[in-house]
Design an enzyme around this catalytic site. Structure first.
Site, PDB file in Angstrom:
ATOM      1  N   TYR A   1       0.728  -1.167   0.113  1.00 27.22           N
ATOM      2  CA  TYR A   1       0.015   0.091   0.140  1.00 27.22           C
ATOM      3  C   TYR A   1       0.891   1.103   0.014  1.00 27.22           C
ATOM      4  O   TYR A   1       0.570   2.331  -0.895  1.00 27.22           O
ATOM      5  CB  TYR A   1      -0.911   0.024   1.223  1.00 27.22           C
TER       6      TYR A   1
ATOM      7  N   ASP B   1      -8.629  -3.205  -1.466  1.00 31.84           N
ATOM      8  CA  ASP B   1      -9.705  -2.210  -1.702  1.00 31.84           C
ATOM      9  C   ASP B   1      -9.216  -0.874  -2.398  1.00 31.84           C
ATOM     10  O   ASP B   1     -10.046  -0.487  -3.377  1.00 31.84           O
ATOM     11  CB  ASP B   1     -10.546  -1.911  -0.561  1.00 31.84           C
TER      12      ASP B   1
ATOM     13  N   LYS C   1     -11.797  -8.829   5.067  1.00 29.33           N
ATOM     14  CA  LYS C   1     -11.848  -7.521   5.400  1.00 29.33           C
ATOM     15  C   LYS C   1     -12.624  -6.993   4.278  1.00 29.33           C
ATOM     16  O   LYS C   1     -12.013  -6.848   3.182  1.00 29.33           O
ATOM     17  CB  LYS C   1     -10.870  -6.631   5.964  1.00 29.33           C
TER      18      LYS C   1
END
Lengths: 259, 517
Positions: B263, B298, B370
């Site tokens: 990330y 995501d 998640k």
């Protein structure tokens, strides 16, 4: 004098004045809390207040949904918005217009400036993909769009845009805590003034808490709020560029322009 | 199980590819340390507090060691030297080291060197044992007050003021939240130090500090006892200080951390090497602390398109899983991230979202997963927005997500109001209650749209993993294969904080953590 066109909020028949509001009071849910919501709405000037829901949102907070009548009447004819004389152009029409009238690409720079890390707004407007089925500016063959991403210093955005003689700069501001977006936007305008591009380059502000009025107050040429489509921005920029180059009458109004 | 879609052999192949892809990166990880890893080591020893100008002591000390060119021996070694110089406290050790002519210091006689290391190791073992006691406190509270059934409803508070956050978090817990996330102040990930103390000013969120962690966990312990239901707390172990945040969170008994192997590289332009090394050490800490990590796939589909880039999510999940397992994390700790983000203007999006979520469930059967709500295509019609979120609630319970971040009807408008969270929690509770077990009632046909889409996405994920194996992760990231973001190996922030380990590099915490799995 035009004649008046008096209107009230519409529930299920003309002039019933019905509105729906929801709010939270910092008290535990109880009959007394419901009374408090009633009183609160009465003080807002509402009548026939129906507290439809009084929900325990937490131990010390109650969430209300209320239907009531508002006595407010407005004259629709008093509202002054500019006459629209040009239709909003679609993707192909707009490209054709640029090719025909300007015969060069429109150069646009955009970034989410300051400490803001959210690229979602600027991406929706500039990226190929666009937003809600509306193509982003990168997809327009007659636009040269540069998306610098997030956390770009204001001065850096201006410097890069100047290098390419940008026609327009798009500043996106998503984070609004403690009005950080206003502070940063003011700083952008200060930098733009120092760089001598105000009045030459079209300066646009966009973001979920931005509206046209706020943008004008801050010194931008226009502001675009939530729900803005890339094509809205594209149309605005093209008209601005044409007007700045004397290829369209100044102050020509068009469909979808920010108000 | 909703459907098989792909064979066990295909999944095993994806896992093997991920392992091959990450191999060369573990070579990098084992040969290097970073300034933030070394600061974390000092924090383990109890070096806390700030110097005269407000800079954390761990920064002052590691900067000094780096400047002197001796940080490659490990901060723990120098901590030991300071003890040998007669330091009586961590602060005293910092003062002695920053004052010492480190460049001139010769190694001690071998006998002494060994003694030094033995002493420091003994102290590290004592610290770790105290740490494990703290983790046990949490486990005990969890046993006493079990959590509600999954999907665990996760909501965010973000006032900027930790004390206001506490009020909002308690209110959310009372309304049914199972997990509270305190969102960080904008751009904290780019700070190369961790702010100190309780904070009441933040932009777009609240600073992650050890004291803020303590305050919030204490409030939630209290709330858990009142509600007789354990409420989890999460924060963000990402950015330049991901390892220090992991330590602080672990010490203060946080339950979960956002922690992704890539990330920072992709979305914060933090240097690749720095990120890979830091993620490993931070995950080692999470593994020992029993922290559930949340990976960030995501995010890929907020920059790239969720329909077109679905396979990049799956490929990255295998890579994230591999990095995580190699850092000692167990499957139950892997909150592998994905989201409900396909453009709702397209047809059959519920089928597509189910397909993707079922595929993730199929690939990672023992991980909690998640699930993130729609954000990218949110507009400001709150009533539509609410309906849109409810569909994500349905997919979450259908595919047995362990953790579900609830969508807010005012997404794209403002940070959530108290009532926005309430409305989201009420609807999610209803949908979860109403549809729990639905996956056992409906079998998804293997020749239908859901299965075919899953097979197509998985096939493309395998292709991408093969490409990553062939050309290497670095090249794949350089080509923008993940999230449409391109990064270079030596670009980004924080590369100057990467240090090649000396042959006698010393890190007793890494030794302990690596020995335990």
């Amino acid at each position: 004098m035009t004649e008046k066109n008096l209107i009230r909020a519409y529930g299920d028949r003309r002039d019933d004045g019905i509105i729906q509001i929801s709010f939270t009071l910092p008290v535990a849910a109880s009959e007394k809390a419901k009374e408090a919501a009633q009183l609160y709405c009465q003080k807002l000037g509402l009548t026939d207040v129906k507290v439809a829901a009084a929900e325990r949102a937490a131990d010390q907070y109650t969430f209300f949904i209320v239907y009531a009548r508002s006595p407010v009447i407005i004259d629709y004819n008093e509202i002054d918005t500019p006459e629209i004389s040009i239709k909003k152009l679609g993707f192909y029409e707009l490209n054709d217009l640029i090719e025909e009238r300007l015969a060069r690409k429109v150069v646009v720079f955009g970034a989410c400036t300051g400490t803001d890390t959210h690229t979602v707004g600027i991406d929706a407007i500039l990226n190929m993909k666009g937003f809600a089925g509306d193509y982003g500016l990168e997809r327009y063959p007659w636009f040269d769009a540069y998306n610098l991403g997030s956390q770009v210093p204001n001065a850096e955005l201006i410097r890069r845009a100047k290098e390419k003689n940008a026609d327009a700069i798009l500043v996106s501001q998503v984070v609004t805590q403690r009005d950080v977006h206003k502070e940063n936007s003011r700083q952008f305008i200060d930098e733009a003034k120092a760089a001598g591009i105000v009045g030459k380059t079209t300066l646009l502000l966009g973001g979920p808490r931005v509206d046209h009025k706020l943008a004008l107050e801050l010194g931008f040429d226009a502001g675009f709020g939530p729900g803005t489509k890339p094509s809205d921005v594209a149309n605005f920029v093209v008209h601005q560029v044409l007007q700045r180059h004397g290829k369209e009458a100044k102050g020509t109004h068009f469909q979808g322009e920010p108000t | 199980m909703s459907g098989l879609f792909v064979t066990d052999e295909q999944i095993a192949e994806a896992r093997q590819l991920a392992s091959d892809i990450t191999d060369p990166i573990f070579d990098l990880i084992s040969k290097n340390t970073t300034i933030s890893v070394e600061r974390t080591v000092l924090r383990w020893f109890g070096v806390d507090g700030v110097g005269n100008l407000g800079a954390p002591l761990v920064n002052l000390m590691c900067d000094r060691l780096k400047e002197a060119g001796v940080l490659n021996k490990g901060a723990a070694y120098w901590y030991g030297r300071a003890l040998r110089m007669g330091a009586t406290s961590p602060l005293d050790a910092v003062e002695r080291l920053t004052a010492a002519p480190l460049e001139m210091l010769q190694p001690l006689p071998p006998e002494e060197e060994k003694k030094l290391r033995d002493e420091v190791r003994a102290e590290a073992r004592a610290v770790v044992s105290e740490f494990k006691g703290r983790v046990e406190q949490r486990n005990e509270l969890k046993r006493e007050f079990p959590m509600a059934p999954a999907p665990h409803k996760y909501v965010i508070v973000a006032t900027g003021n930790i004390f206001d956050d506490v009020d909002q978090a308690r209110a959310a817990a009372q309304a049914g939240a199972d997990v509270i996330a305190v969102i960080r102040s904008t751009a904290q990930s780019l700070l190369d130090y961790v702010p100190q103390g309780a904070t009441t000013e933040g932009y777009g969120g609240t600073y992650a500090t050890q004291e803020n962690f303590r305050i919030m966990r204490e409030a939630l312990d209290d709330e858990s006892r009142k509600l007789k239901r354990y409420i989890e707390l999460t924060n963000y172990s990402s950015g330049l200080c991901m390892t220090e945040i992991a330590f602080m969170a672990a010490w203060e008994r946080l339950d979960m951390l956002l922690n992704d192997s890539m990330y920072g590289i992709l979305f914060r332009d933090i240097n690749m090497r720095r990120t890979f090394i830091d993620q490993y050490f931070s995950r080692r800490i999470c593994a020992m602390a029993g922290i559930i990590i949340n990976t960030g796939e995501d995010n890929y589909i907020t920059t790239a398109d969720a329909y077109d880039a679905a396979h990049t999510v799956i490929a990255s999940q295998f890579i994230n899983e591999c990095f995580a397992r190699r850092a000692g994390l167990q499957d139950w700790q892997l909150g592998i991230g994905h989201s409900y983000e396909i453009d709702p203007h397209m047809p059959e999006t519920l089928l597509l979202e189910l397909s993707q979520a079922m595929l993730v469930r199929r690939c990672f059967p023992n991980a909690p997963l998640k699930y993130m709500p729609p954000t990218k295509h949110k507009e400001t019609d709150i009533f539509f927005s609410h309906a849109y979120d409810v569909m994500a609630d349905l997919v979450a319970v259908w595919t047995r997500q362990g953790i579900q971040l609830l969508g807010m009807m005012t997404e794209a408008m403002h940070t959530p109001l108290l009532a926005d969270r309430y409305v989201a929690l009420k609807a999610a509770s209803y949908v979860h209650r109403a549809a729990r077990g639905i996956d056992e009632e409906f079998t998804v046909r293997e020749d239908g749209k859901i299965a075919n889409r899953a097979r197509f996405v998985f096939g493309k994920a395998l292709e991408l993993l093969r490409e990553c194996k062939g050309d290497g992760m670095v090249a794949a990231i350089g080509r923008g294969r993940f999230g449409d973001v391109k990064r270079a190996e030596t670009g980004g922030k924080g590369l100057d904080g990467v240090i090649e380990k000396a042959p006698d590099y010393f890190n007793p915490f890494l030794e302990i953590m690596e020995a335990s799995t």
